[in-house]
Write an enzyme that holds these catalytic residues in place. Structure first.
Site, PDB file in Angstrom:
ATOM      1  N   GLU A 172      24.013  57.179  30.071  1.00 26.04           N
ATOM      2  CA  GLU A 172      24.839  58.102  30.841  1.00 26.04           C
ATOM      3  C   GLU A 172      25.116  59.430  30.145  1.00 26.04           C
ATOM      4  O   GLU A 172      25.274  60.447  30.821  1.00 26.04           O
ATOM      5  CB  GLU A 172      26.176  57.420  31.195  1.00 26.04           C
ATOM      6  CG  GLU A 172      26.037  56.191  32.076  1.00 26.04           C
ATOM      7  CD  GLU A 172      25.474  56.505  33.443  1.00 26.04           C
ATOM      8  OE1 GLU A 172      25.765  57.603  33.970  1.00 26.04           O
ATOM      9  OE2 GLU A 172      24.722  55.675  33.985  1.00 26.04           O
ATOM     10  N   SER A 227      61.060   3.821  54.750  1.00 30.14           N
ATOM     11  CA  SER A 227      62.041   3.181  53.859  1.00 30.14           C
ATOM     12  C   SER A 227      62.375   4.001  52.633  1.00 30.14           C
ATOM     13  O   SER A 227      63.253   3.619  51.854  1.00 30.14           O
ATOM     14  CB  SER A 227      61.530   1.799  53.424  1.00 30.14           C
ATOM     15  OG  SER A 227      61.443   0.936  54.545  1.00 30.14           O
TER      16      SER A 227
END
Length: 852
Positions: A86, A479
């Site tokens: 770059e 229960s």
């Protein structure tokens, strides 16, 4: 000489004109240029990460994947790859590359198109932060001015670090840290040279050059990057040759999840959005630490999934997922069955077929390729071939419906045929035929001292269903409600020794024109029975009689103390049988009251939140169950003077908050102790008076500090087990998401012998095993400790048949706990008066008493 002077004058005039043009352009654009000083305090958009309490990554949320790194955390070779590609003169130029600009200007002058960027890394940084990617001259001019400003404001290393963290690299990966993870599943330090070159080549066209989308494009671009690295001396020829020869292999990787807790992750995401809003949640780099223990979470998930597999297998095999090709059994005699196969797929076509098939959790797609007498050969995705032995097949009798299964198979050909697309999984290093479960489940573990959720699994698989059954599924509790009813009874001066009539109830309902006949399950009635034993055996009719004794309204008011919502509690006698609907999280929170001495804690999962600078911005301050709360609060109030202000406390740890005490310590102790009988039973088996509680399977844990209660609703549509020690409360639920569908029953499978659980599905058979498996793994981390009886509890010897006092010390009596003042005052018939004998004489007196 005259010609030279004219040329020199023209040069000077053009130079002045150029400088003037640049100056005028700057003055025109100055007000449009953003303030680059914001780069000094830049906040990169970073996803939120969610961790367990011990630092394992659960999930990551955010539109942009980013792993910010300091420059010194990046390998020099990776940095050189970007510089070579770059901006080779990055450390020499002032932010713009004059040679590059002249080259780009020449192209514009000759072609009329802006086809070359000539952007330095500084210019790219300016564009990424402040501008668009549009190819216009005015944008380029702005880019140049901004680059010069940035170079004046930041050092070269600061610019490069920002660039390498900001740059878009495709697949929603921003920055080199995220790219390494997304494309290769690695950290930047683990990348090879060729992988670094692939990443460094992405800024030119991230969507076209990434290796996931196009390996060929990525290879061509990689080779260009490697060539530039060779030219700049970043790598030598040998390294270049090796990197050029390396294949391009890449696939999408998610965040490195190390703890599987997707239901927790979603709970955290919702809470963070509510607290901080979507924008901050997904982009401010929050690190959220939960209360989850990673080992317990793993054990909870495995326990739940294996329990579901066990249920699924005992109810039969529903057949293959699909047919890759059709095969018909022609002869099943001998060791190798004979099939007629229609158009079987060849190796390549079969692998292509499997590559398109999804798996789920640990279930892998496979196709049967051959069947022997009691085994089958299958191919897995990726081309691996494995054998399913008979032990992994013999369970697979056919599923008829939830109540019925087919005959036990005798050969593999009765189950499978070539061409069948099936699911398989590994269990104990052996391959096993399997199927995607249709039944659902939930499991949640809670610290009763502060409400911290230690493990939570909201279903078999989050990918199958995101519905969190722990927090969202309100199901009838069966229960599991009874301990709360019994707790209400203790408030009305019932005791664990009170005698109730365990006999059938027949009540005429004039409105319905029928009789209500609630039954025990199983339909066994013991007549007069102590409350402790009735609770442990889960006697339905006793629960109803207790509800009648204390009243429906009083019972509802008492249940609300445990956090149950009034709207979920039916105002009739079915409440005693568990017709109320609650989530597993509400149930486990209610049971925590019994475990911690009577305090209602609030469950929570988010413990701490740090921002992107690792600063603590949120710390949960839970309600603490505290047996000495009054003393602690008095001490705190003494230490805080009237001059103490909120500002003086803001930098200190927050003061502890105490959970409200909703029932007495004595009530909580008595229920917790009674629920131990659900595990260990009572009586004397040698004398024929022994009995089991409904949770007797929990005896395998060999812990005397466990309390627990099963729960089963009508037609076995919901099954529960909640059990606890003084330090951990766990609820397990199993049922279908369709609340009208029964869990059914499993008949005996002749192939499995004793290694199975046949019969009607119920809490003890269906929900307890998951709880048991989980606790078997985690309880070694919680030392066994007996719960000391609180002040206000007495212990006296009672007659087990009548609940009255007894002086006998044989199998007919035992010690029982009472709240002071509620002990029986009469002795049972046949109990001799207390005499001042020695211990030996007392034993003889007991023998005499037995004769009479």
């Amino acid at each position: 000489m005259s010609w030279f002077k004219k040329l020199f004058l023209a040069f000077v005039l053009l130079t002045i004109l150029g400088i003037s043009t640049i100056f005028v352009t700057y003055l025109v654009l100055k007000d449009e240029l953003p303030d680059v000083a914001t780069l000094k305090d830049v906040r990169l958009q970073t996803p939120m990460q969610v961790f367990t309490a011990d630092g394992e990554l659960i999930s990551q949320f955010g539109e942009q994947r980013r792993i910010p790194l300091r420059l010194d955390e990046m390998p020099p070779m990776l940095i050189q790859a970007f510089l070579a590609t770059e901006d080779t003169r990055f450390y020499e130029h002032p932010g713009i590359d004059i040679i590059g600009i002249v080259r780009a200007a020449t192209v514009v002058a000759t072609s009329g198109e802006l086809s070359q960027g000539a952007s330095t890394i500084t210019q790219q940084l300016a564009r990424n932060f402040f501008l668009t990617r549009e190819k216009k001259i005015i944008r380029k001019v702005k880019e140049i001015f901004l680059a010069i400003h940035i170079e004046q404001l930041l050092s070269k290393d600061e610019i490069l670090e920002l660039y390498l963290n900001k740059i878009e690299l495709g697949q929603r990966a921003f920055g080199v840290g995220a790219a390494a993870q997304v494309y290769f599943g690695k950290t930047v330090n683990d990348l090879t040279v060729d992988e670094m070159a692939i990443i460094a080549g992405l800024p030119k066209a991230p969507s076209l050059l990434n290796p996931v989308r196009s390996a060929s494009n990525a290879r061509a671009r990689r080779n260009i990057v490697l060539g530039r690295m060779l030219d700049t001396g970043a790598i030598d020829k040998t390294t270049y040759d090796n990197a050029i020869a390396a294949p391009v292999t890449s696939r999408l990787h998610g965040a490195q999840i190390t703890a599987s807790a997707p239901y927790i992750a979603e709970m955290v995401r919702q809470q963070m959005v509510e607290r901080f809003g979507e924008e901050m949640t997904y982009s401010d780099g929050f690190k959220v630490y939960t209360t989850i223990n990673s080992k317990q979470q793993t054990q909870a998930r495995l326990a739940l999934q294996q329990n579901i597999y066990n249920y699924d297998e005992r109810h039969g095999y529903r057949g293959p997922v699909a047919l890759a090709w059709k095969a018909t059994l022609e002869n099943n005699e001998g060791e190798t069955p004979v099939f007629k196969e229609d158009s079987p797929l060849d190796e390549t076509a079969l692998q292509q077929y499997l590559d398109q098939q999804p798996g789920i959790e640990d279930l892998l797609p496979a196709v049967v390729t051959a069947v022997a007498s009691q085994s089958a050969e299958v191919m897995l995705k990726g081309g691996q071939r494995v054998t399913l032995e008979w032990d992994g097949l013999k369970w697979a009798r056919s599923f008829i419906n939830d109540e019925r299964q087919g005959a036990a198979p005798k050969t593999a050909a009765a189950i499978l045929a070539p061409g069948m697309h099936i699911l398989v999984r590994q269990q104990d290093n052996n391959w096993r035929l399997s199927q995607e479960p249709t039944v659902s489940s939930a499991l949640v573990a809670l610290d009763p001292h502060n409400g911290a959720i230690r493990a939570l699994v909201g279903g078999f698989s989050f990918s199958q269903s995101q519905f969190n059954r722990v927090t969202q599924a309100k199901r009838q509790v069966g229960s599991n409600i009874k301990p709360f009813i019994y707790s209400a009874a203790l408030e009305q001066n019932y005791t664990l020794a009170s005698i109730m009539n365990d006999a059938p109830i027949h009540q005429w309902d004039s409105n319905a024109g029928i009789a209500w006949r609630p039954r025990n399950s199983p339909a066994v009635y013991d007549g007069p029975i102590r409350i402790r034993e009735a609770l442990a055996k889960s006697k339905n009719v006793v629960s109803i009689r207790l509800l009648r004794g204390i009243g429906v309204d009083a019972s509802i008011a008492h249940l609300q103390k445990f956090g149950f919502a009034l709207t979920d509690l039916p105002r009739n006698e079915t409440l005693a049988l568990g017709s109320a609907s609650s989530t597993p999280l509400e149930v486990v929170t209610g049971y925590a009251v019994f475990a911690n001495g009577g305090y209602l804690v609030q469950p929570y999962v988010v413990d701490k939140v740090f921002n992107s600078q690792n600063e603590l911005i949120y710390q949960h301050n839970p309600l603490l169950a505290c047996n000495n709360c009054a003393a602690d609060m008095a001490q705190t109030n003494t230490e805080l003077t009237t001059e103490t202000t909120e500002s003086s406390l803001q930098n200190q740890d927050p003061l502890p908050k105490h959970a409200p005490q909703v029932i007495s310590a004595q009530n909580a102790f008595l229920i917790a102790d009674a629920l131990k009988s659900s595990v260990w039973g009572g009586g004397d088996w040698r004398q024929g008076t022994g009995w089991n509680g409904t949770a007797r399977l929990a005896q395998s844990l060999k812990r005397r500090d466990i309390s627990g209660k099963t729960g089963t609703t009508n037609d076995s549509k919901d099954t529960w087990f909640t059990g606890f020690t003084p330090d951990l409360v766990v609820t397990s639920w199993v049922g279908f998401d369709d609340a009208n569908r029964s869990l059914g029953r499993a008949t005996w499978n002749a192939n499995l012998g004793r290694d199975q659980s046949a019969g009607t599905e119920a809490g003890a058979r269906t929900a307890l095993p998951a709880w048991l498996s989980f606790m078997n793994d985690v309880l070694p981390n919680y030392p066994e400790r007996a719960t000391a009886a609180p002040v206000g509890i007495s212990s006296v010897r009672i007659d087990l048949a009548s609940g009255l006092l007894s002086r006998r010390n044989d199998y007919t009596s035992d010690f029982e706990y009472f709240k002071l003042g509620t002990e029986p005052t009469q002795y049972a018939a046949g109990s001799l008066p207390q005499l001042q004998f020695g211990e030996e004489k007392q034993e003889k007196t007991t023998e005499l008493d037995e004769l009479f």
